[in-house]
Design an enzyme around this catalytic site. Sequence first.
Site, PDB file in Angstrom:
ATOM      1  N   LYS A 197      10.352  -4.613  -0.298  1.00  0.00           N
ATOM      2  CA  LYS A 197      10.074  -4.082   1.046  1.00  0.00           C
ATOM      3  C   LYS A 197       9.211  -5.087   1.809  1.00  0.00           C
ATOM      4  O   LYS A 197       8.041  -5.254   1.514  1.00  0.00           O
ATOM      5  CB  LYS A 197       9.343  -2.738   0.996  1.00  0.00           C
ATOM      6  CG  LYS A 197       9.386  -2.088   2.392  1.00  0.00           C
ATOM      7  CD  LYS A 197       8.290  -1.083   2.654  1.00  0.00           C
ATOM      8  CE  LYS A 197       6.985  -1.685   3.046  1.00  0.00           C
ATOM      9  NZ  LYS A 197       6.958  -2.388   4.356  1.00  0.00           N
ATOM     10  N   SER A 251      -3.652  -5.265   1.606  1.00  0.00           N
ATOM     11  CA  SER A 251      -5.069  -4.916   1.683  1.00  0.00           C
ATOM     12  C   SER A 251      -5.520  -4.161   0.432  1.00  0.00           C
ATOM     13  O   SER A 251      -4.724  -3.492  -0.230  1.00  0.00           O
ATOM     14  CB  SER A 251      -5.303  -4.042   2.917  1.00  0.00           C
ATOM     15  OG  SER A 251      -4.538  -2.863   2.806  1.00  0.00           O
ATOM     16  N   THR A 252      -6.801  -4.263   0.154  1.00  0.00           N
ATOM     17  CA  THR A 252      -7.377  -3.556  -0.998  1.00  0.00           C
ATOM     18  C   THR A 252      -7.242  -2.045  -0.805  1.00  0.00           C
ATOM     19  O   THR A 252      -6.970  -1.304  -1.753  1.00  0.00           O
ATOM     20  CB  THR A 252      -8.846  -3.988  -1.184  1.00  0.00           C
ATOM     21  OG1 THR A 252      -8.819  -5.356  -1.604  1.00  0.00           O
ATOM     22  CG2 THR A 252      -9.576  -3.162  -2.220  1.00  0.00           C
ATOM     23  N   GLU A 253      -7.402  -1.616   0.442  1.00  0.00           N
ATOM     24  CA  GLU A 253      -7.279  -0.187   0.764  1.00  0.00           C
ATOM     25  C   GLU A 253      -5.888   0.338   0.339  1.00  0.00           C
ATOM     26  O   GLU A 253      -5.779   1.351  -0.359  1.00  0.00           O
ATOM     27  CB  GLU A 253      -7.445  -0.098   2.276  1.00  0.00           C
ATOM     28  CG  GLU A 253      -7.582   1.241   2.866  1.00  0.00           C
ATOM     29  CD  GLU A 253      -7.510   1.109   4.401  1.00  0.00           C
ATOM     30  OE1 GLU A 253      -7.661   0.001   4.946  1.00  0.00           O
ATOM     31  OE2 GLU A 253      -7.282   2.144   5.030  1.00  0.00           O
ATOM     32  N   GLY A 255      -3.846  -1.190  -1.688  1.00  0.00           N
ATOM     33  CA  GLY A 255      -3.719  -1.427  -3.133  1.00  0.00           C
ATOM     34  C   GLY A 255      -4.156  -0.204  -3.931  1.00  0.00           C
ATOM     35  O   GLY A 255      -3.527   0.169  -4.933  1.00  0.00           O
ATOM     36  N   GLU A 272      -2.221  -8.211  -5.515  1.00  0.00           N
ATOM     37  CA  GLU A 272      -2.931  -9.378  -4.961  1.00  0.00           C
ATOM     38  C   GLU A 272      -3.506  -8.908  -3.640  1.00  0.00           C
ATOM     39  O   GLU A 272      -2.762  -8.644  -2.694  1.00  0.00           O
ATOM     40  CB  GLU A 272      -1.947 -10.540  -4.812  1.00  0.00           C
ATOM     41  CG  GLU A 272      -2.638 -11.881  -4.709  1.00  0.00           C
ATOM     42  CD  GLU A 272      -2.708 -12.370  -3.298  1.00  0.00           C
ATOM     43  OE1 GLU A 272      -3.762 -12.147  -2.654  1.00  0.00           O
ATOM     44  OE2 GLU A 272      -1.713 -12.935  -2.821  1.00  0.00           O
ATOM     45  N   CYS A 306      -5.527 -14.275   2.569  1.00  0.00           N
ATOM     46  CA  CYS A 306      -6.451 -13.481   1.752  1.00  0.00           C
ATOM     47  C   CYS A 306      -7.542 -14.356   1.153  1.00  0.00           C
ATOM     48  O   CYS A 306      -8.615 -13.871   0.830  1.00  0.00           O
ATOM     49  CB  CYS A 306      -5.683 -12.713   0.688  1.00  0.00           C
ATOM     50  SG  CYS A 306      -4.388 -13.685  -0.030  1.00  0.00           S
ATOM     51  N   GLU A 403     -13.455  -7.869   4.955  1.00  0.00           N
ATOM     52  CA  GLU A 403     -12.426  -8.847   5.270  1.00  0.00           C
ATOM     53  C   GLU A 403     -11.964  -8.651   6.706  1.00  0.00           C
ATOM     54  O   GLU A 403     -11.481  -7.577   7.063  1.00  0.00           O
ATOM     55  CB  GLU A 403     -11.245  -8.670   4.314  1.00  0.00           C
ATOM     56  CG  GLU A 403     -10.175  -9.707   4.520  1.00  0.00           C
ATOM     57  CD  GLU A 403      -9.021  -9.575   3.538  1.00  0.00           C
ATOM     58  OE1 GLU A 403      -8.563  -8.443   3.300  1.00  0.00           O
ATOM     59  OE2 GLU A 403      -8.576 -10.610   3.019  1.00  0.00           O
TER      60      GLU A 403
HETATM   61  P1  ADP Z   1      -2.300  -5.548   6.128  1.00  0.00           P
HETATM   62  O1  ADP Z   1      -3.601  -4.812   6.242  1.00  0.00           O
HETATM   63  O2  ADP Z   1      -2.426  -6.972   5.759  1.00  0.00           O
HETATM   64  O3  ADP Z   1      -1.284  -5.245   7.199  1.00  0.00           O
HETATM   65  P2  ADP Z   1      -1.246  -3.657   4.342  1.00  0.00           P
HETATM   66  O4  ADP Z   1      -1.894  -3.529   3.028  1.00  0.00           O
HETATM   67  O5  ADP Z   1      -1.432  -2.589   5.352  1.00  0.00           O
HETATM   68  O6  ADP Z   1      -1.667  -5.062   4.831  1.00  0.00           O
HETATM   69  O7  ADP Z   1       0.309  -3.879   4.193  1.00  0.00           O
HETATM   70  C1  ADP Z   1       0.908  -4.705   3.240  1.00  0.00           C
HETATM   71  C2  ADP Z   1       2.229  -4.089   2.849  1.00  0.00           C
HETATM   72  O8  ADP Z   1       1.978  -2.790   2.313  1.00  0.00           O
HETATM   73  C3  ADP Z   1       3.212  -3.891   3.986  1.00  0.00           C
HETATM   74  O9  ADP Z   1       4.524  -4.151   3.516  1.00  0.00           O
HETATM   75  C4  ADP Z   1       3.043  -2.421   4.328  1.00  0.00           C
HETATM   76  O10 ADP Z   1       4.182  -1.847   4.909  1.00  0.00           O
HETATM   77  C5  ADP Z   1       2.799  -1.835   2.958  1.00  0.00           C
HETATM   78  N1  ADP Z   1       2.094  -0.542   2.949  1.00  0.00           N
HETATM   79  C6  ADP Z   1       1.205  -0.064   3.848  1.00  0.00           C
HETATM   80  N2  ADP Z   1       0.804   1.181   3.508  1.00  0.00           N
HETATM   81  C7  ADP Z   1       1.454   1.511   2.367  1.00  0.00           C
HETATM   82  C8  ADP Z   1       1.473   2.661   1.507  1.00  0.00           C
HETATM   83  N3  ADP Z   1       0.729   3.726   1.768  1.00  0.00           N
HETATM   84  N4  ADP Z   1       2.254   2.625   0.402  1.00  0.00           N
HETATM   85  C9  ADP Z   1       3.003   1.530   0.117  1.00  0.00           C
HETATM   86  N5  ADP Z   1       3.041   0.432   0.892  1.00  0.00           N
HETATM   87  C10 ADP Z   1       2.278   0.411   1.994  1.00  0.00           C
END
Ligand code: ADP
Length: 499
Positions: A197, A251-253, A255, A272, A306, A403
């Site tokens: 995805k 993002s860690t959030e 993750g 990562e 990152c 970050e």
């Molecule tokens: P950033 O803060 O760098 O945009 P994210 O962590 O929000 O990074 O997004 C990184 C990837 O994780 C993207 O492909 C996003 O669509 C996906 N993503 C965001 N939220 C979720 C979730 N709740 N479950 C699975 N994938 C997610």
Amino acid sequence: MSTATIPLLDAVTQFISRPKKMLIDGKWVEAQSGKTFPTYDPATGEVITQIAEGDKSDIDLAVAAARRAFESGPWPRLTPSERGKLVWKLADLIEQHLEEFAELESLDNGKPVAVARVADVPLAVDLFRYMAGWATKIEGNTIPISVPYTPGANYLAYTVREPIGVVGQIIPWNFPLLMAAWKLGPALATGCTVVLKPAEQTPLSALRLGELICEAGFPDGVVNIVPGYGETAGAALAAHPQVDKVAFTGSTEVGKLIVNAASGNLKKVSLELGGKSPSIVLPDADLETSIPGVANAIFFNHGQCCCAGSRLYVEKPLFDKVVSGVADYAKAIKVGPGLDLSTQMGPLVSEEQHQRVLGYIQEGFAEGAKAAVGGHRIGDKGYFVEPTVLVDTTSTMKVVQEEIFGPVVCAEPFTDLDEVVRKANDNIYGLAAAVWTKDLSKAHRIASALRAGTVWINCHNIFDAALPFGGYKQSGWGREMGHEALELYTEVKAVCANL
Ligand code: ADP
């Protein structure tokens, strides 16, 4: 700000004008719901094109296709050598379309096309070639065992490494093609099948990559690509009971959400995640290389790395000189649209990131930080932000702890090595760090004391397919690249025969 952008290649305009479907079981299909979502040009804020919007039902179909491809069909019957050749062929195809990918990355992400040509695309090619070589080298061991309760028995015991199965891969928008390569390379080399995805902000290069995956001749269902939003398509993939492993970069959030979602079937997880990487400058550093080095550490890819060197620690006597050097460097950076060949720094990826980065800068000011340079939006169209150096920061401020993921570095002086190591480690992240000094003994001592997955000495942002990358602490689980990545895509089977 210059706006002289290059004309797009015909191949790129043609690709953009084709309907953007999803790749499931070797076929390009619309979303089950029929829905689409827009992808934007960050230099203008305008819609580039519409993309099929995958959600749970499309993920279900993609996972079923990946499961079939893993369990039956031609893929599991290919020899390791044949698998490696396919991965190598994909690398060749990407290389043949290098300019096209560079333009797509620039258009969708905003990064300078000149950078994508020499970094993003060649690194992706190299990653696939490196992993292609590993396909024939996934080995186990023979193990001499001494079972105490079967005296006199003779055993032949050995291990084999087998592909982990169906892998869900969720990637971010900062290096769209390269992140797809980091994920797909080890999965394909080890014989897994994949549902990928891409990030909703930057789906274009992954979809073009999907076309080349079909052209290379990977069997149907080995790689499925489902664009869509994180909360819908991403969450469904992370939670899917038929997925054996989820690999995530972001993002860690998010993750942490992935870890929770994965717990339903205890699928394996690799992550990562974020970083707040320190650049440490010692008094004997060569300033001619260190100043541009620490500036590039944060401003490369507009700080959207990152491992960006977003905290700058300089030993006191040199502090003013280094900060003014970095500020001068920042002032000279040509900010503009990625598709302008003279651009050194493009726009941030999205309106959301633009607001987020400007918001952090304002919070920094509110807590007492000052801008040695930058601190504002540029222009009133697109998502441009000035390269920014903040001073008068303290370690408890949000801009120092969190970050930002933008071109913003916080500079602080230090007086001794113990203090700087303590400050450098005083963060929830542990992704990367850099030390700038001519004293190699000190450099290696600091490298040993830093709790980070990568430590660069007199350099920053040096990546290679053979060099493992990943984080300590809340920067992640596992490593990308290197042979370490292969471990995350294989299970170890121990076989014990009584002879
Ligand atoms: P950033 O803060 O760098 O945009 P994210 O962590 O929000 O990074 O997004 C990184 C990837 O994780 C993207 O492909 C996003 O669509 C996906 N993503 C965001 N939220 C979720 C979730 N709740 N479950 C699975 N994938 C997610």
